[in-house]
Scaffold this active site. Structure first.
Site, short mmCIF file in Angstrom:
data_model
loop_
_atom_site.label_atom_id
_atom_site.label_comp_id
_atom_site.label_asym_id
_atom_site.label_seq_id
_atom_site.Cartn_x
_atom_site.Cartn_y
_atom_site.Cartn_z
N HIS A 5 6.94 -7.33 -2.62
CA HIS A 5 6.48 -6.89 -1.20
C HIS A 5 7.45 -7.20 -0.04
O HIS A 5 7.40 -7.01 1.20
CB HIS A 5 5.22 -6.88 -0.44
CG HIS A 5 4.02 -6.06 -1.24
ND1 HIS A 5 4.30 -4.76 -1.67
CD2 HIS A 5 3.06 -6.38 -1.77
CE1 HIS A 5 3.30 -4.43 -2.23
NE2 HIS A 5 2.32 -5.35 -2.48
N LYS A 47 0.81 -1.32 -0.03
CA LYS A 47 -0.09 -0.09 -0.17
C LYS A 47 0.76 1.44 0.21
O LYS A 47 0.41 2.51 0.37
CB LYS A 47 -0.91 -0.02 1.15
CG LYS A 47 -1.90 -1.13 1.35
CD LYS A 47 -2.36 -1.76 0.22
CE LYS A 47 -3.63 -1.18 -0.47
NZ LYS A 47 -3.78 -2.00 -1.90
N SER A 103 -4.39 2.87 4.50
CA SER A 103 -4.55 2.40 3.33
C SER A 103 -4.69 0.56 3.45
O SER A 103 -5.25 -0.12 2.91
CB SER A 103 -3.54 2.60 2.51
OG SER A 103 -3.56 2.19 0.93
S1 PPS Z 1 -0.61 -2.92 -3.34
O1 PPS Z 1 -1.78 -3.68 -3.11
O2 PPS Z 1 0.46 -3.07 -2.07
O3 PPS Z 1 0.06 -3.08 -4.46
O4 PPS Z 1 -1.11 -1.54 -3.08
P1 PPS Z 1 -0.25 -0.20 -3.87
O5 PPS Z 1 -0.46 -0.02 -5.27
O6 PPS Z 1 1.05 -0.11 -3.12
O7 PPS Z 1 -1.02 1.07 -2.71
C1 PPS Z 1 -2.34 1.49 -3.21
C2 PPS Z 1 -2.59 2.79 -2.86
O8 PPS Z 1 -1.95 3.66 -3.60
C3 PPS Z 1 -2.99 4.55 -4.00
N1 PPS Z 1 -2.54 4.95 -5.53
C4 PPS Z 1 -2.58 6.07 -6.08
N2 PPS Z 1 -2.39 7.42 -5.23
C5 PPS Z 1 -2.42 8.42 -6.26
N3 PPS Z 1 -2.09 8.65 -7.42
C6 PPS Z 1 -2.29 7.31 -7.95
N4 PPS Z 1 -2.12 7.51 -9.45
C7 PPS Z 1 -2.45 6.31 -7.34
N5 PPS Z 1 -2.49 4.69 -7.56
C8 PPS Z 1 -2.59 4.01 -6.71
C9 PPS Z 1 -4.18 3.66 -3.81
O9 PPS Z 1 -5.31 4.76 -3.70
C10 PPS Z 1 -3.94 3.31 -2.48
O10 PPS Z 1 -3.98 4.25 -1.62
P2 PPS Z 1 -5.35 4.81 -0.53
O11 PPS Z 1 -4.70 5.81 0.54
O12 PPS Z 1 -5.78 3.49 0.02
O13 PPS Z 1 -5.94 5.44 -1.55
#
Ligand code: PPS
Length: 308
Positions: free
Chosen positions: A122, A60, A152
């Site tokens: 991860h 996340k 998150s």
């Molecule tokens: S995972 O399951 O570990 O692969 O998740 P990961 O992609 O690392 O994290 C997901 C969070 O990243 C946010 N996210 C973004 N934020 C801003 N801009 C973009 N383009 C974007 N893409 C993914 C996503 O909304 C999750 O965060 P939260 O705070 O839950 O919204």
């Protein structure tokens, strides 16, 4: 047909998953769930190639965002149809993912048709297969401030049937501080990778907050690390394609095609903000957290921003 059989097998598997969430157990000193350790031997023997790029993160922290940036930088020009047909989790295999009926990240990585291979993990740094180091592969590590990362992760554990139960927010909050999360402690993860950077120079350590503040600037830094120079046109397209709202509505980037996530509970692309923790932490929790954080995060060279 084989396709229908595969589909019913998948539905059966996902039904089973919904009934029984996996439990954390101690794996070489790190809390893990079995889906990410079942293929351990094969993963440890993974044969990395010198041009592989490993995208490493605590869950996340911005994995999908950076994965999509890299995918567009490398392949948006040459393989245009992949934009409409291949979900991000198939373009960027999740190395340790091993879920019956859904897939094996290692197999996917072994059969990727494109070069360079973009590979997600991860794992804490000590779990990474040694061939990545031996081949001197480039590694992009993305870190996110602990408070937003925790929030998150909480919503993700609620909606994802192959994750452990999130439980109540207050108990999740305590477990996060205690490091009792899948892939272990956030504190150990970000510090472990930060230390690795001191001895292994091919790591680009970047922050979710910086990406949110100025995506174009961070893409420039990434490109300079990767040794690529996209045209202004490509760069503009990448910057716009990876904006939160665009990724949220993009079926190939938003995980809506994966069966184990319940978007009625929470979408994968949830808020994408820096500072959403303020909507979850009570004032008392924030005090407890800050005090504990100061004890755990002793390295003055590793600094996070909880707001921008
Ligand atoms: S995972 O399951 O570990 O692969 O998740 P990961 O992609 O690392 O994290 C997901 C969070 O990243 C946010 N996210 C973004 N934020 C801003 N801009 C973009 N383009 C974007 N893409 C993914 C996503 O909304 C999750 O965060 P939260 O705070 O839950 O919204």
């Amino acid at each position: 047909t084989a396709e229908t059989d595969a589909y019913s097998k998948m539905s059966l598997e996902t039904e089973k998953m919904k009934e029984s969430r996996p439990e954390l157990f101690d794996f070489h000193g790190v809390p893990m769930i079995h889906y990410f350790t079942d293929n351990w031997e094969n993963i440890q023997n993974f044969e990395a190639r010198p041009d592989d790029i490993l995208i490493a993160t605590y869950p996340k922290a911005g994995t999908t965002w950076v994965s999509y940036i890299l995918d567009l930088l490398y392949f948006s020009q040459t393989f245009a149809d992949r934009q409409a047909s291949i979900p991000i989790y198939n373009r960027v295999p999740f190395l340790e993912f091993e879920v019956p009926g859904i897939g094996s990240g290692k197999d996917l990585a072994d059969h990727l048709p494109t070069t360079p291979r973009l590979i997600k993990t991860h794992y804490p740094v000590q779990f990474v297969p040694k061939s990545f180091w031996e081949q001197n592969c480039r590694v992009v590590y993305v870190a996110r401030n602990a408070k937003d990362n925790m929030v998150s992760y909480y919503h993700f554990d609620k909606m994802n049937m192959i994750q452990p139960e999130a439980g109540e927010w207050s108990s999740f909050f305590q477990r996060f501080m205690d490091g009792k999360m899948g892939f272990g402690s956030w504190y150990d993860h970000v510090n472990g990778w930060w230390k690795k950077k001191q001895t292994y120079s091919n790591i680009h350590y970047m922050y979710f907050e910086d990406l949110a503040e100025d995506t174009g600037r961070e893409i420039d830094k990434l490109c300079s690390f990767l040794g690529i120079s996209p045209s202004a046109d490509v760069k503009d397209k990448v910057v716009s394609g990876v904006q939160f709202d665009n990724m949220k509505k993009n079926k190939m980037a938003n995980y809506s095609t994966i069966p184990v996530m319940d978007f009625k509970i929470s979408p994968f692309m949830r808020k994408g903000k820096v500072g959403d923790w303020k909507n979850h932490f009570t004032v008392a929790q924030n005090q407890v957290f800050d005090e504990d954080y100061r004890k755990k995060m002793k390295d003055p060279t590793l600094q996070f921003r909880n707001e921008i």
